[in-house]
Enzyme design. Structure first.
Site, PDB file in Angstrom:
ATOM      1  N   GLU A   1      62.263 -14.693  -5.170  1.00 10.61           N
ATOM      2  CA  GLU A   1      62.167 -15.705  -4.111  1.00 10.61           C
ATOM      3  C   GLU A   1      63.326 -15.582  -3.122  1.00 10.61           C
ATOM      4  O   GLU A   1      63.139 -15.694  -1.918  1.00 10.61           O
ATOM      5  CB  GLU A   1      62.149 -17.121  -4.710  1.00 10.61           C
ATOM      6  CG  GLU A   1      60.921 -17.431  -5.545  1.00 10.61           C
ATOM      7  CD  GLU A   1      59.622 -17.546  -4.737  1.00 10.61           C
ATOM      8  OE1 GLU A   1      59.670 -17.522  -3.506  1.00 10.61           O
ATOM      9  OE2 GLU A   1      58.554 -17.643  -5.378  1.00 10.61           O
TER      10      GLU A   1
ATOM     11  N   ARG B   1      62.513 -14.550   0.775  1.00 11.98           N
ATOM     12  CA  ARG B   1      62.735 -15.592   1.791  1.00 11.98           C
ATOM     13  C   ARG B   1      64.074 -15.430   2.499  1.00 11.98           C
ATOM     14  O   ARG B   1      64.136 -15.459   3.724  1.00 11.98           O
ATOM     15  CB  ARG B   1      62.659 -16.979   1.157  1.00 11.98           C
ATOM     16  CG  ARG B   1      61.317 -17.211   0.485  1.00 11.98           C
ATOM     17  CD  ARG B   1      61.111 -18.664   0.149  1.00 11.98           C
ATOM     18  NE  ARG B   1      60.144 -18.806  -0.940  1.00 11.98           N
ATOM     19  CZ  ARG B   1      59.388 -19.864  -1.140  1.00 11.98           C
ATOM     20  NH1 ARG B   1      59.480 -20.902  -0.334  1.00 11.98           N
ATOM     21  NH2 ARG B   1      58.542 -19.922  -2.160  1.00 11.98           N
TER      22      ARG B   1
ATOM     23  N   ASP C   1      50.286  -9.478  -7.280  1.00 11.36           N
ATOM     24  CA  ASP C   1      49.946  -9.326  -5.853  1.00 11.36           C
ATOM     25  C   ASP C   1      50.837  -8.436  -4.980  1.00 11.36           C
ATOM     26  O   ASP C   1      50.446  -7.348  -4.542  1.00 11.36           O
ATOM     27  CB  ASP C   1      49.769 -10.709  -5.200  1.00 11.36           C
ATOM     28  CG  ASP C   1      50.908 -11.700  -5.498  1.00 11.36           C
ATOM     29  OD1 ASP C   1      51.919 -11.294  -6.103  1.00 11.36           O
ATOM     30  OD2 ASP C   1      50.795 -12.879  -5.109  1.00 11.36           O
TER      31      ASP C   1
ATOM     32  N   GLU D   1      47.784 -17.170   2.605  1.00 12.25           N
ATOM     33  CA  GLU D   1      47.085 -15.883   2.361  1.00 12.25           C
ATOM     34  C   GLU D   1      45.746 -15.735   3.071  1.00 12.25           C
ATOM     35  O   GLU D   1      45.401 -14.641   3.538  1.00 12.25           O
ATOM     36  CB  GLU D   1      46.903 -15.658   0.850  1.00 12.25           C
ATOM     37  CG  GLU D   1      48.200 -15.413   0.084  1.00 12.25           C
ATOM     38  CD  GLU D   1      48.998 -16.677  -0.186  1.00 12.25           C
ATOM     39  OE1 GLU D   1      48.450 -17.790  -0.023  1.00 12.25           O
ATOM     40  OE2 GLU D   1      50.189 -16.567  -0.566  1.00 12.25           O
TER      41      GLU D   1
ATOM     42  N   THR E   1      56.478  -9.757   2.298  1.00 11.42           N
ATOM     43  CA  THR E   1      55.446 -10.625   1.715  1.00 11.42           C
ATOM     44  C   THR E   1      55.617 -12.086   2.111  1.00 11.42           C
ATOM     45  O   THR E   1      54.744 -12.905   1.848  1.00 11.42           O
ATOM     46  CB  THR E   1      55.395 -10.465   0.169  1.00 11.42           C
ATOM     47  OG1 THR E   1      54.176 -11.021  -0.287  1.00 11.42           O
ATOM     48  CG2 THR E   1      56.581 -11.133  -0.497  1.00 11.42           C
TER      49      THR E   1
END
Ligand code: DMJ
Length: 623
Positions: free
Chosen positions: A249, A253, A382, A516, A602
């Site tokens: 994360e 980010r 993913d 998404e 992502t």
């Protein structure tokens, strides 16, 4: 009585042959002449020197050599104490002055862009020299900054698209203003209770929304807000915390957000912060295999894995979603360690046998063996697949290993996981030890965009097939939205027990402002220009406005099948980083963040394609 004189030697007693008075007068006269000549000379030099040196050093860079020569010329004529060299000094000063005037005249004849170019060249030379001497600027080596094309866009020609795009910018403004009003500095906003919200994914690092939103603010040309965010990063973003963070994360980010903000704006603070944070994450790789832990205490450097993850395993989508950022960290810091760490992960994966060619979600970082054989293109798996494709694209299509891994994995997914429902909806199921669970997560919906993005590089004659499959996934995900009461999609939907694209379990009915589905619309629009993708995106905008917008920001919803929304009171940072950015780009022209120059991480943070040295030189020549 001798006439008192100022000069001691005029009274020398040995000069006896001439009258003392007449001798003194003549001597005085000669001395006066020499002295006044000397003073005139110094005075003249004072007039000459400052003018030329100011002109040269203040405006043009070529000054220093001339100035230095004037003061301490190699022939030693700078010694003004000797009256005998006056002539020489005068000639030298005149010569330098003329030379300086000529140079200045020369420079003045140049066009402003030529002067700029000269200045840049000079700066680069100085930086290169310091680099070769191992000197660092701001703790980091100098790297040339060039803004990739399409960082900002322009108004679409068609008025209805213009209005929609403006509406999305207005949504961003509301989300941002609410965050600044009620939660400034916290990680996220609680739009119902109007206060800050913190997830333990970031330990005690603060400001996730600020860092995640930076590039969206820039792309939407909200520069006042971008400046305020930059200022906060400069003064408050602090990674010196004694807390455990999620490597994944924080990487997608914070590192991704900072890198993107750097590449868009060129502001050094972002490069500095990104590298600083990247360095803090490195201890997570201290495992027997080099496959990193999921969690790391930033102060102690002690890592561990999620307690629920199959026998202490690391997660595919976590350790497999570091590649893009770490390659850029190496590029920007000129420290190869970041790239080495992620290349080693690839090596470990390539040594392992894959069941049916599939990558299980769990890998033990101690033994280097797979954990449970659970495969998913949604949660836990993913973005690993996404990063294989994007590693190849970001390398300017030179990373052949990543390319092969991506297309091989996609083939295994198609064979083992992709199915069609009796109602004709294509979906990607989950695989558990050889058995299929006919469920697709909201997270899995990104795969439509990924397949479209990779279609043109597909081996054999698979391009058309992969585009069709991408379109089918987009349609299925759209169905998952339109089959709900609120026209927003559930967290997971199923294709069993007589239902299709509908959530059946209460704990799968929530919507947390995820991007998404919209991400896939954006890619499909770029590659097909089929208007239905913009229509579907606009449906989502209307549903968000109707059900998620509140006075205090935007909130997630607990049950998308309920007639009235029950808000979860969280405005996720990825709503600003991803959902709103992808919506905005869906209604922008293709030259805004063009795909041949940028790759999204992502978390939707655009990172530039890294060109080979030769390619860059060629482009520069063309420019
Ligand atoms: C984001 O943080 C990223 O897109 C990540 O890859 C998966 N989940 C969220 C958004 O849903």
């Amino acid at each position: 009585m001798p006439v008192p004189t100022l000069l001691p030697f005029t009274t020398t007693p040995s000069r006896k042959s001439a009258s003392q008075t007449s001798f003194r007068l003549t001597e005085k006269f000669i001395l006066l002449l020499v002295f006044s000549g000397f003073i005139t000379l110094c005075f003249g030099a004072i007039f000459f020197l400052p003018d030329s040196s100011k002109l040269l050093s203040g405006v043009f860079f070529h000054s220093s050599a001339v100035e230095t020569n004037t003061r301490t010329g190699p022939d030693g004529v700078g010694d003004l104490g000797s009256a005998g060299s006056d002539e020489k000094v005068l000639v030298k000063i005149k010569k330098d002055h003329e030379k300086a005037l000529l140079e200045a005249k020369d420079t003045l004849q140049k066009r402003p862009d030529e002067i700029k170019h000269d200045i840049l060249k000079e700066k680069e030379k100085i930086a290169q020299e310091s680099l070769s001497r191992g000197v660092k600027t701001n703790d980091l080596p100098y790297v040339e900054y060039r803004r990739p094309p399409g960082a900002t866009g322009h108004e679409p020609l068609d008025s209805s698209t213009r209005v929609k795009r403006a509406k999305i910018k207005e949504m961003m403004k509301h989300a941002w203003d609410s965050y600044t009003r009620y939660a400034w500095g916290s990680n996220e906003l609680r739009p119902v209770s109007k206060q800050g919200h913190s997830s333990n994914l970031f330990g005690s690092i603060k400001g996730a929304t600020i860092v995640d939103a930076l590039d969206t603010l820039y792309i939407m040309e909200m520069f006042e807000e971008f400046d305020a965010a930059t200022d906060w990063v400069e003064k408050n973003l602090d990674f010196n915390v004694n807390a455990e963070v999620s490597i994944f994360e924080v990487n997608i980010r914070f590192v991704g957000g900072l890198l993107s903000a750097y590449y868009l704006s060129g502001k050094e603070v972002f490069r500095r912060k990104a590298v600083e944070l990247g360095e803090k994450l490195l201890p997570a790789f201290k495992t027997p295999t080099g496959v990193p832990w999921a969690l790391l205490n930033l102060k102690s450097g002690i890592g561990r894995n999620w307690p629920w993850a199959s026998g202490g395993s690391s997660i595919l989508a976590e350790y497999g979603t570091l590649h893009l950022e770490f390659i850029h960290l190496s590029k920007l810091s000129q420290n190869p360690e970041f790239a080495q760490k992620v290349m080693n992960i690839r090596k470990v994966l390539n040594r392992l046998d894959k069941p049916q060619g599939l990558y299980p979600n769990y890998l033990n970082p101690n033994s280097g063996q797979w954990g449970q054989h659970h495969v998913s293109v949604g949660g836990l798996g993913d973005s690993f697949y996404e990063y294989l494709l994007k590693a190849w694209l970001m390398s300017d299509r030179t990373d052949e290993e990543a390319k092969k891994m991506y297309y091989d994995a996609l083939q295994a997914i198609e064979t083992n996981l992709i199915r069609k429902s009796s109602g004709g909806l294509t979906y990607i199921a989950e695989w558990k030890g050889g058995l299929l669970e006919h469920k697709m997560g909201h997270l899995t919906c990104f795969a439509g965009g990924m397949m479209a993005l990779g279609a043109d590089g597909a081996p054999g004659d698979k391009t058309g097939h992969q585009m069709e499959q991408a379109a089918e996934i987009a349609r299925t995900c759209h169905e998952s939205y339109s089959r709900t009461a609120l026209k927003l999609g559930p967290e997971a939907f199923r294709f069993d027990g007589g239902v299709e694209a509908i959530a059946t379990r209460q704990n799968e009915k929530y919507f947390i402002l995820r991007p998404e589905v919209i991400e896939t619309y954006m890619y499909m629009w770029r590659f097909t220009h089929d208007p239905k993708y913009r229509d579907w995106g606009w449906e989502a905008v209307q549903a968000l406005e109707q059900h998620c917008k509140m006075e205090g920001g935007y909130s997630g919803i607990r049950d998308v099948y309920a007639a009235k929304p029950n808000h979860d009171d969280v405005q996720q940072s990825f709503f600003l980083a991803e959902t709103l950015k992808y919506l905005y780009l869906l209604f922008s022209d293709d030259d805004h963040i063009p795909f041949d120059h940028w790759v999204f991480n992502t978390e939707a943070h655009p990172l530039p394609v890294i060109r080979s040295e030769r390619q860059t030189e060629q482009n520069n020549e063309v420019e």
